[in-house]
Design an enzyme around this catalytic site. Sequence first.
Site, PDB file in Angstrom:
ATOM      1  N   GLY A  52       6.570   2.170   8.361  1.00  0.00           N
ATOM      2  CA  GLY A  52       5.178   2.076   8.413  1.00  0.00           C
ATOM      3  C   GLY A  52       4.610   3.640   8.315  1.00  0.00           C
ATOM      4  O   GLY A  52       3.130   3.903   8.341  1.00  0.00           O
TER       5      GLY A  52
ATOM      6  N   CYS B 104      -6.340  -2.992 -20.769  1.00  0.00           N
ATOM      7  CA  CYS B 104      -7.788  -3.749 -21.111  1.00  0.00           C
ATOM      8  C   CYS B 104      -8.370  -4.419 -19.694  1.00  0.00           C
ATOM      9  O   CYS B 104      -8.232  -5.476 -19.528  1.00  0.00           O
ATOM     10  CB  CYS B 104      -7.598  -4.543 -21.966  1.00  0.00           C
ATOM     11  SG  CYS B 104      -7.333  -3.980 -23.460  1.00  0.00           S
TER      12      CYS B 104
ATOM     13  N   TYR C 146       5.898   2.624  -3.988  1.00  0.00           N
ATOM     14  CA  TYR C 146       5.226   1.155  -4.496  1.00  0.00           C
ATOM     15  C   TYR C 146       4.202   1.698  -5.840  1.00  0.00           C
ATOM     16  O   TYR C 146       3.222   1.263  -5.798  1.00  0.00           O
ATOM     17  CB  TYR C 146       4.007   1.071  -3.324  1.00  0.00           C
ATOM     18  CG  TYR C 146       4.769   0.875  -1.886  1.00  0.00           C
ATOM     19  CD1 TYR C 146       5.285  -0.320  -1.726  1.00  0.00           C
ATOM     20  CD2 TYR C 146       4.747   1.734  -1.048  1.00  0.00           C
ATOM     21  CE1 TYR C 146       5.961  -0.757  -0.358  1.00  0.00           C
ATOM     22  CE2 TYR C 146       5.180   1.380   0.249  1.00  0.00           C
ATOM     23  CZ  TYR C 146       5.901   0.226   0.305  1.00  0.00           C
ATOM     24  OH  TYR C 146       6.700  -0.293   1.586  1.00  0.00           O
TER      25      TYR C 146
ATOM     26  N   ARG D 214      -1.052   1.308  -7.408  1.00  0.00           N
ATOM     27  CA  ARG D 214      -1.932   1.585  -5.944  1.00  0.00           C
ATOM     28  C   ARG D 214      -3.447   1.373  -5.947  1.00  0.00           C
ATOM     29  O   ARG D 214      -4.042   0.959  -5.251  1.00  0.00           O
ATOM     30  CB  ARG D 214      -1.131   2.559  -5.304  1.00  0.00           C
ATOM     31  CG  ARG D 214       0.259   2.413  -4.871  1.00  0.00           C
ATOM     32  CD  ARG D 214       0.880   3.412  -3.972  1.00  0.00           C
ATOM     33  NE  ARG D 214       0.234   3.350  -2.832  1.00  0.00           N
ATOM     34  CZ  ARG D 214      -0.555   4.288  -1.982  1.00  0.00           C
ATOM     35  NH1 ARG D 214      -1.061   5.275  -2.957  1.00  0.00           N
ATOM     36  NH2 ARG D 214      -1.299   4.258  -1.163  1.00  0.00           N
TER      37      ARG D 214
END
Length: 429
Positions: free
Chosen positions: A251, A357, A385, A327
């Site tokens: 983390g 789109c 990510y 993200r």
Amino acid sequence: MSHTSGVAPATLPPFFTSPNGHLMVEGVALSTLAKHHGTPLFVYSKAAILTALGAYQRGLAGRAHQICYAMKANSTLAILQTVVRAGCGLDIVSGGELERALAAGVEPAKIIFSGVGKTRGEMRRALNVGIGCFNVESRSELDVLDEVARSMGLRAPVSVRVNPNVDAKTHPYISTGLKGNKFGIAHEDVVATYRHAASCAGLRVVGIDCHIGSQITQADPYLDAMDRILDLVEAIEAAGVTIGHIDFGGGLGIDYNGDTPPQADELWQRLLHKLDTRGHGDRKIFIEPGRSLVGNAGVCVTEVLYLKPGEHKNFLIVDAAMNDLPRPAMYQAFHQIMPLSPRNEAPTTWDVVGPVCESGDWLGRDRALAVQAGDLLAVLSAGAYCMSMASNYNTRGRAAEILVDGETATVIRARETATDQLRLESLLP
């Protein structure tokens, strides 16, 4: 022009330089890679990955420990091989990640299986190959794993993931240690859960696990979580269940926009001091860093397609999109964006958007950039990510990936074509 409010001056991550204003990764020009391999293009620095890992290794030197890279951050095989060859185990969250981990050459005993929804089939496969530990997240999961292991004549090594109700002070979507999150066993239920696990013939208790969130930029949440976990370890062992290792998860954040997370080695010196002070310095430590190993090691290179000035907003349309860089659309996340080569012109404020789109298809809001169609931009801190969450939305092929080691650039993922995407589909007769 001054920088837009809320956007810190762009600073290059380690091993990215701009001699004469031309952006390079280690000894290779990004513009050269884009010319040869096209865009969108992800480029990673091997030295940046190993340097980030080295900070954890220094911080834990002399201690019994295992670093398991959280491969959900970036699961490209060559990235996995890079950290595995440097001594890492792997933290997985699915059966697919288990197969990737094995393909990358990790020792099965260095695999930790996390996640809230493991299936019986995934459990069987993991037991068959002999993984090191299941991080279990619910009482019902313990019971299913016990049943599966007994049916195979095995005992599954388990730790229970504890939800310590610690606020990691991060985005709600990536906070995992509060009572309202779906992860882990509630603090007040932990001792009873361990007693139950110890009574199951198909389980073998080996540790305790905690992970409070992602992109954490302060040390205090880690220190608070450690205190709560050590309280629980003492209570569990007082109840007669031995705890082998303590898994503190991952983390730790990175610098996206002037963020200042603690350095991994400094953070772990503080955590180990607390561990020693409380009399647990001989415990084996497991940690599962992900973003902090790869996030700042990667960039996404994208070409400017069109400039679309407007009365209220100016839109800069590029060939990278939310399927390549999810993200911003998912978390309203920030990435620095800068030209590969500067123009001697006054910048204009743009919203940088992709061709998908969806109104959510944006990469950056209100960016001061001097650019023209055909220019190349780098989206920084894109190593985590991004490719691991990339999709084929709008039947867009996933980008190519390059790993740079000094002056050597290796294609580690070929650009995906429409033919690749159609390969598993069939037309009706």
